[in-house]
Design an enzyme around this catalytic site. Structure first.
Site, PDB file in Angstrom:
ATOM      1  N   GLU A   1       0.824  -1.214   0.000  1.00 38.63           N
ATOM      2  CA  GLU A   1       0.000   0.000   0.000  1.00 38.63           C
ATOM      3  C   GLU A   1       0.860   1.268   0.000  1.00 38.63           C
ATOM      4  OE1 GLU A   1      -3.414   1.553   2.940  1.00 38.63           O
ATOM      5  OE2 GLU A   1      -3.073  -0.590   2.848  1.00 38.63           O
ATOM      6  N   ASP A   2       1.951   1.247   0.763  1.00 42.74           N
ATOM      7  CA  ASP A   2       2.687   2.489   1.002  1.00 42.74           C
ATOM      8  C   ASP A   2       4.003   2.643   0.238  1.00 42.74           C
ATOM      9  OD1 ASP A   2       0.702   3.010   2.746  1.00 42.74           O
ATOM     10  OD2 ASP A   2       1.798   2.430   4.545  1.00 42.74           O
TER      11      ASP A   2
END
Length: 737
Positions: free
Chosen positions: A93-94
């Site tokens: 996600e990051d």
């Protein structure tokens, strides 16, 4: 000048290594050959990909994945694959790492779990909620692998433990989501320790004052409580030892959240909550003697202290659906107060604390357990293709927290249903077709209607008829998610058939009126007849609610009405967007309420009657502008958990003397002139107007509700204080509408 954070990188490196070593120690019991290498590889990948990131508190981001992995290992007892996934749960996600990279390095299984933990990004339907979609995605993976949810719970627990640095608005949203979904989920998976901690932490942010008050009170009474427990336990210990039973006995305080629940439910102050702790007896018994030993311990306790006959709960003979096994009884202690005693073995205790993960450890011995059945149910719900994510969430939520009852079929087979289930739920539990054709039931050989609520131990026989079809009002009768979703899809199917018929009729009628049959005109027609969708339009035509003359009226009106373009949903979406951007204008993102602000249209929500001084937030609705709710409103958790994007920060502005309606519930001992004294305090001392007063006295007990107008919370608190000083009044509480 801004304070620059001085970071000692060397010290941080040491700290990261120290935490990593602690994690390895926690994993030790489950490590096998080659596992250490996998964990190291995952740790290196996480460290590298998060290296320039920091948390809100300023700490290196890597602390978070290590902590989540630690919780997964220590508090849930998960193995290597889960530790690897916990370390990597945020990288996709990051950071730049993709699921393909993870699959290449760690295999398909790990990639699948991490995919389940990664939030949905990109476009989503405006009528649903992003949170609900994310939750649904996570559950889809749950059907294949429970570890997704367990790691998610570890992640949520660490976030809740370290939420002090977040902005208040974010705290409220995350805490609401936790109390609404994650705590019930931990309960359902049998993780009682985590469930209690999540509830307490949510309460710390949602109800800070009450939380602090109860925590302080518990702390003050600690020494006194410990002494009581010591005296209570001594004689039990002696007799257990005499009888050759090996046991650990200790008292544990109830969680702050459960004490507060009791205060709310029974409408009593803290001082009147008697069972502030439970005594737990944990026996060291071999599997073949477990049941007998538990009952032996029960008989020792009840010989010493008198039990309350209504409060025996036997989950040893028939465990709860989440695998929980224990004997609970409430006995009268030496000082005339009730004490809850829980009796279980070490195996049962591990299952109660660690839930699912412990189950697998003992899986060989236990037969088809309730958790497997529950996962089957979740699978069934997810397979319903038409469910909107929010409906799904409500149905799912409903099945999380309910206690079970056991119902027998005519042949003596045992089925588990949630508390409050009806005969119709039971029919759908047997089979969808049985449910759809059900016309009645025999409970313990007596004929009952479909809506009959079942009791524990009932024997039920379903009566069906080939002519029966599911009805709309069945949705109000059933409580299980399975029955709800099956009824909804049958009704949709039924509606679809009627709509098909209506569509043909409408095509013919429009032709005769020389109106082109196209989407644009159908939308205009739906709007003109105030119907939510074209399907409803077709159904109204088929049912004869809309006739040729109504269509002619439409034609006449259409010439005057300016064309409303597009569907109503799109307009709703635009309306919400417009309101949101208006509120979150350039000057500030806080909605100031209470002054004669002409700029924005807002209403005070009737469900919780907020008054100035209350902690509040704004919720953007489609038709009624912005509704102001109290943060502890009964509906707040659901709104914040599902529609986070429609929440607006709001605070009261200093304002002129405006008055707001609120309710007070007063109880006391009926005394001559009591009402007169109460009204005197309200009208004379406080110059407050009353809107209504209802009073009930029953054998000398006074119970009254008063609706009054106050200026703000301070004003109300002062009034409550003075009312409590009136002779005979024992309690005054504010209530929502």
């Amino acid at each position: 000048m801004k304070n620059t954070l001085v970071i000692d990188l060397e010290a941080e490196k040491k700290e990261i290594l120290k935490r990593y070593r602690a994690l390895l120690r926690a994993c030790k019991p489950t490590l096998q050959r080659g596992d250490k290498k996998e964990i190291r590889k995952a740790f290196d990948m996480a460290l590298e990909s998060h290296k320039n990131m920091r948390r809100k508190s300023g700490e290196p981001y890597i602390y978070h994945p290590i902590a989540v992995a630690q919780i997964a290992a220590e508090e849930i007892g998960l193995g290597t694959t889960s530790i690897v996934c916990a370390l990597l749960h945020d990288v996709v996600e990051d950071t730049d790492i993709t699921l393909e990279d993870i699959e290449r390095e760690f295999g398909k299984k790990t990639a699948k779990i991490i995919d389940g933990l990664t939030k949905i990004s990109g476009v989503f339907d405006y009528n649903s909620s992003l949170q609900a979609e994310n939750f649904r995605k996570m559950l889809l993976t749950l059907a294949d692998d429970v570890r997704v949810i367990l790691i998610k719970l570890a992640d949520r627990l660490h976030n809740m433990r370290t939420m002090d640095f977040m902005p208040r608005q974010k705290q409220l949203k995350i805490a609401s989501e936790t109390i609404y979904l994650y705590a019930p989920l931990a309960h359902r998976l049998g993780l009682y320790a985590i469930k209690s901690e999540l509830e307490d932490l949510s309460m710390k942010y949602l109800e800070p004052d009450t939380y602090k008050y109860i925590a302080t009170q518990l702390n003050e009474k600690k020494a006194e409580r410990n002494l009581f427990i010591k005296r209570f336990v001594e004689p039990i210990n002696e007799i257990l030892a005499e009888q050759g039973l090996v046991a650990d006995i200790f008292g544990r305080p109830k969680s702050i959240h459960s004490i507060w629940n009791k205060m709310k439910k029974k409408n009593i102050p803290f001082e009147e909550v008697y069972d502030l702790f439970a005594i737990r007896i944990i026996l060291d018994s071999p599997p073949e003697h477990e049941k007998a030993d538990c009952w032996k311990a029960y008989s020792i306790v009840t010989d010493l202290y008198r039990p309350n006959p209504d409060r025996l709960r036997d989950w040893v003979s028939s465990p709860k659906g989440n695998g929980y096994e224990s004997l609970h009884t409430t006995v009268m202690g030496p000082k005339g107060q009730w004490v809850e005693v829980q009796i279980r073995t070490q195996r049962m205790n591990e299952i109660a604390e660690k839930g699912f993960a412990a189950h697998w450890k003992y899986k060989e011995s236990s037969n088809d357990n309730g958790l497997d059945q529950w996962i089957m149910k979740v699978r069934e719900m997810l397979n319903n293709p038409e469910a909107n994510a929010l409906d799904f969430l409500d149905d799912f939520k409903m099945n999380l927290f309910s206690d079970e009852i056991f119902i027998f079929t005519p042949k003596g087979a045992l089925l588990q249903l949630p508390l409050g289930a009806t005969a119709l739920d039971f029919a759908f539990e047997i089979h969808t077709d049985v449910g759809a054709k059900c016309i009645g039931a025999k409970v313990n050989h007596k004929l009952v209607p479909l809506s009959h609520k079942l009791q524990n131990g009932d024997q039920v026989e379903i009566i069906t008829s080939g002519k029966q079809v599911p009805k709309e009002d069945w949705l109000n009768i059933v409580v299980t998610a399975k029955a709800k979703s099956k009824i909804k899809s049958s009704l949709k199917e039924e509606k679809r058939k009627i709509a098909e018929l209506g569509k043909e009729i409408l095509e013919r009628k429009l032709k005769s009126l020389k109106i082109t049959y196209n989407t644009d005109n159908l939308n205009k027609l739906s709007y003109f007849f105030k119907l939510p969708s074209t399907q409803e339009l077709f159904i109204s035509i088929a049912n004869g609610k809309i006739e040729l003359k109504d269509l002619k009226d439409y034609l006449a009106a259409e010439k005057e009405i300016e064309n409303r373009s597009g569907t109503s949903e799109k307009n709703d979406h635009q309306q919400i967007e417009a309101l949101l951007s208006k509120v979150k204008g350039p000057e500030s993102d806080i909605l100031l309420i209470g002054e004669d602000l002409q700029k924005i249209d807002y209403n005070l929500a009737a469900c919780c009657n907020p008054i100035p001084g209350d902690d509040v937030f704004g919720f953007v609705t489609v038709s009624e502008g912005i509704k102001i709710h109290r943060t502890n409103c009964p509906n707040a958790a659901q709104l914040m958990a599902n529609y986070g994007y429609r929440i607006v920060k709001a605070k009261w502005n200093r304002q002129k003397e405006l008055t707001f309606l609120t309710g007070l519930h007063i109880i006391g001992i009926d005394d001559v002139g009591l009402i007169n004294n109460i009204t005197k305090v309200i009208s004379n001392d406080f110059k407050v107007n009353m809107r209504s007063i209802t009073v009930d006295t029953d054998n000398g007990i006074f119970d009254g509700s008063i609706m009054i107008y106050v200026n703000d919370k301070e004003h109300l608190d002062k009034l409550i204080e003075n009312l409590l000083e009136v002779r005979g009044v024992t309690g005054v509480t504010r209530f929502d509408a």
